[in-house]
Design a protein around this motif. Structure first.
Motif, PDB file in Angstrom:
ATOM      1  N   ASP A  39     130.266  63.860 101.019  1.00 34.69           N
ATOM      2  CA  ASP A  39     129.990  63.336 102.370  1.00 34.69           C
ATOM      3  C   ASP A  39     129.421  64.402 103.293  1.00 34.69           C
ATOM      4  O   ASP A  39     128.653  64.099 104.200  1.00 34.69           O
ATOM      5  CB  ASP A  39     131.273  62.765 102.989  1.00 34.69           C
ATOM      6  CG  ASP A  39     131.712  61.481 102.316  1.00 34.69           C
ATOM      7  OD1 ASP A  39     130.845  60.786 101.749  1.00 34.69           O
ATOM      8  OD2 ASP A  39     132.916  61.171 102.360  1.00 34.69           O
ATOM      9  N   ASN A  40     129.815  65.659 103.072  1.00 35.10           N
ATOM     10  CA  ASN A  40     129.369  66.706 104.000  1.00 35.10           C
ATOM     11  C   ASN A  40     128.004  67.298 103.632  1.00 35.10           C
ATOM     12  O   ASN A  40     127.572  68.276 104.233  1.00 35.10           O
ATOM     13  CB  ASN A  40     130.419  67.809 104.131  1.00 35.10           C
ATOM     14  CG  ASN A  40     130.673  68.530 102.819  1.00 35.10           C
ATOM     15  OD1 ASN A  40     130.070  68.220 101.801  1.00 35.10           O
ATOM     16  ND2 ASN A  40     131.582  69.491 102.851  1.00 35.10           N
ATOM     17  N   ASP A  42     124.275  66.254 103.835  1.00 29.96           N
ATOM     18  CA  ASP A  42     123.416  65.191 104.377  1.00 29.96           C
ATOM     19  C   ASP A  42     122.169  65.827 104.976  1.00 29.96           C
ATOM     20  O   ASP A  42     121.772  66.923 104.577  1.00 29.96           O
ATOM     21  CB  ASP A  42     124.208  64.366 105.405  1.00 29.96           C
ATOM     22  CG  ASP A  42     123.706  62.926 105.491  1.00 29.96           C
ATOM     23  OD1 ASP A  42     122.595  62.715 106.006  1.00 29.96           O
ATOM     24  OD2 ASP A  42     124.427  62.024 105.052  1.00 29.96           O
ATOM     25  N   THR A  64     122.478  59.088 104.743  1.00 33.81           N
ATOM     26  CA  THR A  64     123.107  59.232 106.061  1.00 33.81           C
ATOM     27  C   THR A  64     123.926  58.006 106.458  1.00 33.81           C
ATOM     28  O   THR A  64     124.740  58.079 107.379  1.00 33.81           O
ATOM     29  CB  THR A  64     122.019  59.528 107.112  1.00 33.81           C
ATOM     30  OG1 THR A  64     121.203  60.594 106.630  1.00 33.81           O
ATOM     31  CG2 THR A  64     122.610  59.933 108.446  1.00 33.81           C
ATOM     32  N   ASP A  76     129.116  64.655 108.365  1.00 34.93           N
ATOM     33  CA  ASP A  76     127.820  65.108 107.860  1.00 34.93           C
ATOM     34  C   ASP A  76     127.004  65.949 108.838  1.00 34.93           C
ATOM     35  O   ASP A  76     125.901  66.392 108.515  1.00 34.93           O
ATOM     36  CB  ASP A  76     126.989  63.904 107.408  1.00 34.93           C
ATOM     37  CG  ASP A  76     126.833  62.852 108.498  1.00 34.93           C
ATOM     38  OD1 ASP A  76     127.162  63.142 109.663  1.00 34.93           O
ATOM     39  OD2 ASP A  76     126.366  61.742 108.169  1.00 34.93           O
TER      40      ASP A  76
END
Ligand code: SF4
Length: 82
Positions: A39-40, A42, A64, A76
């Motif tokens: 998730d982090n 992006d 995104t 993100d």
């Protein structure tokens, strides 16, 4: 640079009326890459990602995207513009 991104995915946190995407930046990638990245990772990190060839739009996705109900909206480093 002023860019307009249109998107019809109205369950996304960044979606706005008129099908405008209000994210300050987005990352589009292959479905496979989108599933494998955390998730982090992006748009802020997108320039470090490996290129991911695709043969059709069906093989691409917006990394995104985050659901309006999600508690990961800030995971993100992307923010929603007014
Ligand atoms: S972040 Fe992606 S899925 Fe969400 S509104 Fe923008 S383009 Fe659509």
């Amino acid at each position: 640079m002023n860019q307009e991104i249109y998107c019809s995915v109205n369950t996304c946190h960044y979606w706005s009326n008129g099908n405008h995407c209000k994210a300050n930046k987005i990352m589009v990638t292959s479905d496979a890459m989108g599933e494998s990245l955390p998730d982090n990772f992006d748009a802020p990190q997108a320039s470090m990602a490996s290129p991911t060839p695709a043969s059709s739009c069906m093989e691409t996705a917006c990394k995104t995207f985050v659901s309006r109900q999600s508690d990961k909206m800030n995971a993100d480093g992307v923010y929603k513009q007014s």
